[in-house]
Write an enzyme that holds these catalytic residues in place. Structure first.
Site, short mmCIF file in Angstrom:
data_model
loop_
_atom_site.label_atom_id
_atom_site.label_comp_id
_atom_site.label_asym_id
_atom_site.label_seq_id
_atom_site.Cartn_x
_atom_site.Cartn_y
_atom_site.Cartn_z
N GLY A 13 -18.24 79.24 -47.35
CA GLY A 13 -18.13 77.78 -47.41
C GLY A 13 -16.83 77.37 -48.10
N THR A 44 -21.23 73.89 -46.46
CA THR A 44 -20.06 73.04 -46.27
C THR A 44 -20.06 72.47 -44.87
OG1 THR A 44 -18.77 74.28 -47.87
CG2 THR A 44 -17.52 73.05 -46.20
N ALA A 47 -22.25 69.51 -44.49
CA ALA A 47 -22.08 68.32 -45.35
C ALA A 47 -21.75 67.10 -44.48
CB ALA A 47 -20.99 68.55 -46.37
N GLY A 49 -21.75 63.39 -45.82
CA GLY A 49 -21.09 62.28 -46.52
C GLY A 49 -19.62 62.50 -46.77
N GLU A 116 -21.27 55.92 -52.38
CA GLU A 116 -22.54 56.65 -52.48
C GLU A 116 -23.21 56.36 -53.81
OE1 GLU A 116 -22.62 60.35 -49.45
OE2 GLU A 116 -21.38 60.72 -51.21
N HIS A 244 -32.94 65.72 -52.53
CA HIS A 244 -32.29 64.59 -51.86
C HIS A 244 -33.40 63.65 -51.41
CE1 HIS A 244 -29.72 62.27 -49.22
NE2 HIS A 244 -28.67 62.93 -49.66
N ARG A 291 -29.48 59.95 -57.76
CA ARG A 291 -30.31 60.61 -56.77
C ARG A 291 -31.68 61.04 -57.31
NH1 ARG A 291 -26.90 64.85 -53.44
NH2 ARG A 291 -25.93 63.02 -52.53
N GLU A 377 -21.87 76.24 -55.27
CA GLU A 377 -23.24 75.90 -55.66
C GLU A 377 -23.92 76.99 -56.48
OE1 GLU A 377 -25.67 74.49 -52.45
OE2 GLU A 377 -27.47 74.37 -53.71
N ARG A 388 -26.77 66.11 -60.14
CA ARG A 388 -25.41 66.02 -59.60
C ARG A 388 -25.10 64.64 -59.01
NH1 ARG A 388 -23.20 66.96 -54.52
NH2 ARG A 388 -25.26 67.40 -53.68
N SER A 393 -20.00 68.11 -54.83
CA SER A 393 -20.18 69.56 -54.66
C SER A 393 -18.99 70.18 -53.92
CB SER A 393 -21.48 69.87 -53.94
OG SER A 393 -21.55 69.15 -52.74
C1 SIN Z 1 -25.09 63.22 -48.54
O1 SIN Z 1 -24.29 62.98 -47.64
O2 SIN Z 1 -26.03 62.50 -48.85
C2 SIN Z 1 -24.94 64.49 -49.29
C3 SIN Z 1 -23.79 64.42 -50.17
C4 SIN Z 1 -23.99 65.27 -51.36
O3 SIN Z 1 -25.02 65.90 -51.50
O4 SIN Z 1 -23.10 65.29 -52.21
#
Ligand code: SIN
Length: 522
Positions: A13, A44, A47, A49, A116, A244, A291, A377, A388, A393
């Site tokens: 990753g 990775t 991912a 976001g 975010e 999450h 989160r 991670e 976090r 990350s």
């Molecule tokens: C997300 O897109 O919700 C994940 C982003 C992250 O975990 O940092």
């Protein structure tokens, strides 16, 4: 005779791949091993976001403040300061300028930044909603152009080789322990062989597969935590597993997938089954609260109302065209499962997402074993404390890959050509699949119910006892069938689950992602 490299990197990753690139740029021979058949099987790659950058009127101090707040003031301050200062400029130099990741810009050519949860402003660089895919593609392309990097696929790491456990030279036992490389299993040929290296970089990702519901791929079997533990590395904060809040959920389909936090960043609201938003009851930031708060709120709503999921509604915030343009991957994936997110709310549940703890490192990724770095991670750098902050990350993986490579360059650490003992166990073939699956399902359900979003002493005690029984069972299977990658993965899952459970059992304080209904008062 063992093979020898300057650096052995385990995992492909952002942490592993960019460490390989930084090391090769300074002339080192690198072997990068992955257990899967492609560099696309990484967290990775998945991912959505994005990666933290600098927003307008942003500063490293402001980012540091947001990180510390999101962790409920539990992060390690030197790491937070270092990553907040060095990370975003490194994103610019390495990801944007050198490896040319095509992050989104607006019509005027300015960065199009996502918002975010728990960020005080927009600062997340992204490529639509498949940022990780674009980053991984750029890294793979750069690796392919570097002859000093050899990528070996379908290579499963069985054991780290340590001076005190594996060297012929008995004197090594009395010196500070070193990691000398690893025993690798070629899963196609069924052969085990040792690889020695001046330094080994553990970049194996996470542990989501110890839970029933997870945002990650099936490769997240906790291998790195278990490898490090067996080698004598220090692990820390294992109880802090981040859940999450929003994984796509369809009853009966266990394999869920992530609905990015950026969906809430762009106005998506969490609602109950009557369509009523509920997050303002739990936090002033509503659906964009940290989160851990959101995941627990969703869990509470599900419990209180005896329902198996809640909804994430984007239809009230964005037009159908804007939804399709901003979140094309999420749109397609939901549509293929019968949900049109331009017209309907998305059914969601929380699920295991990220290990905030792991192999304890300093701010260069160094562990207590000489010559062993842990990055990404699998590491506990202290950046994430007990919870976090979103999109940190990838930033952590990149920054620590750079720092560890720099440390490696500075420490001219020649490795004596030591003789090492052969791998101790006999190879075999995997036990019948149903046996492995039964044990895996038992493990994942147990962790979900007893070591999940809400924990208490009785549940944790029961989990430890049952995990002990599972461990005995896999040892019986190993005796009967010999060592194979599928069985070894299950052993790693159980070991990692034990590490999480034991830490959760010992920690009586609710903090961040670790919530105990029998918590001592703070
Ligand atoms: C997300 O897109 O919700 C994940 C982003 C992250 O975990 O940092």
């Amino acid at each position: 005779m063992a093979e020898f490299y300057d650096a052995l990197i385990i995992g492909g990753g952002i942490a592993g791949a960019s460490a390989a690139l930084f090391l090769a740029e300074t002339g080192h021979r690198v072997l990068l091993v992955i257990k899967g058949d492609s560099l696309e099987k990484t967290n990775t790659f998945q991912a959505q976001g994005g990666i933290v950058f600098r927003g307008e009127n942003d500063s490293w101090e402001r980012l540091a403040q947001d990180i510390v707040k999101a962790t409920d003031f539990t992060a390690f301050i030197p790491t937070v300061r270092m990553v907040s200062k060095m990370g975003p400029p490194l994103v610019k130099r390495a990801l944007i300028e050198k490896w040319q990741v095509p992050f989104e810009r607006d019509k005027e050519g300015k960065w199009d930044l996502f918002q975010e949860g728990a960020h005080s402003l927009r600062r997340i660089l992204h490529v639509k909603d498949h940022t990780g895919q674009a980053i991984q593609a750029a890294l793979s392309q750069a690796i392919a152009e570097k002859p000093l990097i050899e990528v070996r696929k379908e290579t499963f790491v069985l054991e780290l080789i340590t001076s005190y456990q594996h060297a012929f030279d008995f004197q090594s036992r009395y010196l500070s322990p070193e990691c000398l490389g690893a025993f690798l299993l070629n899963t196609q040929a069924g052969e085990v062989y040792p690889v020695l290296a001046r330094s080994t970089f553990l970049a194996t990702g996470g542990l989501g597969e110890i839970y029933q519901y997870t945002s990650g791929g099936s490769w997240n079997t906790g291998d790195g935590f278990a490898l490090a533990y067996r080698a004598g590395a220090n692990l820390r904060n294992m109880e802090f597993v981040q859940f999450h809040p929003t994984l796509f959920y369809v009853p009966g389909q266990e394999r869920t997938f992530l609905i990015s936090e950026s969906v809430r960043g762009e106005g998506g609201e969490l609602t109950d089954h009557q369509g009523k938003p509920f997050m303002s009851k739990y936090h002033p930031l509503g659906s964009l609260a940290p989160r851990d708060v959101v995941a627990r709120a969703v869990f509470k709503e599900m419990k209180a109302n005896k329902i198996n999921w809640v909804y994430l509604d984007l239809t009230r915030a964005l037009s159908p065209a804007k939804i399709k343009d901003t979140f094309p991957t999420i749109y397609e994936r939901c549509l293929s499962r019968g949900i049109d997110i331009t017209k309907q709310p998305i059914p969601v549940i929380p699920g295991a997402h990220f290990a905030c703890g792991g192999v304890l490192t300093d701010t260069f990724g160094r562990t207590n074993l000489k010559r062993l770095y842990a990055i990404g991670e699998v590491a506990c750098s202290g950046l994430h404390g007990a919870n976090r902050l979103a999109s940190t990350s990838l930033l952590e993986g990149l920054t620590f890959a750079y720092r560890a490579a720099r440390d490696f360059n500075r420490s001219q650490n020649k490795l004596k050509q030591l003789g090492v003992l052969p791998f101790a166990y006999h190879l075999g073939s995997p036990p019948p699949n149903f046996m492995l699956e039964n044990l895996k399902q038992t493990l994942k359900m147990l962790m979900w119910h007893n070591v999940g979003l809400s924990r208490h002493k009785e549940g944790l005690t029961q989990a430890m006892e049952l995990l002990g029984l599972l461990q005995k069972e896999v040892l019986v299977l190993q005796g009967r069938y010999g060592v194979s990658a599928p069985l070894w993965e299950l052993i790693n899952q159980i070991t990692t689950a034990q590490l999480v459970t034991e830490s959760a059992w010992k920690n009586r304080l609710s903090r961040g992602t670790h919530y105990r209904s029998d918590s001592l008062p703070l």
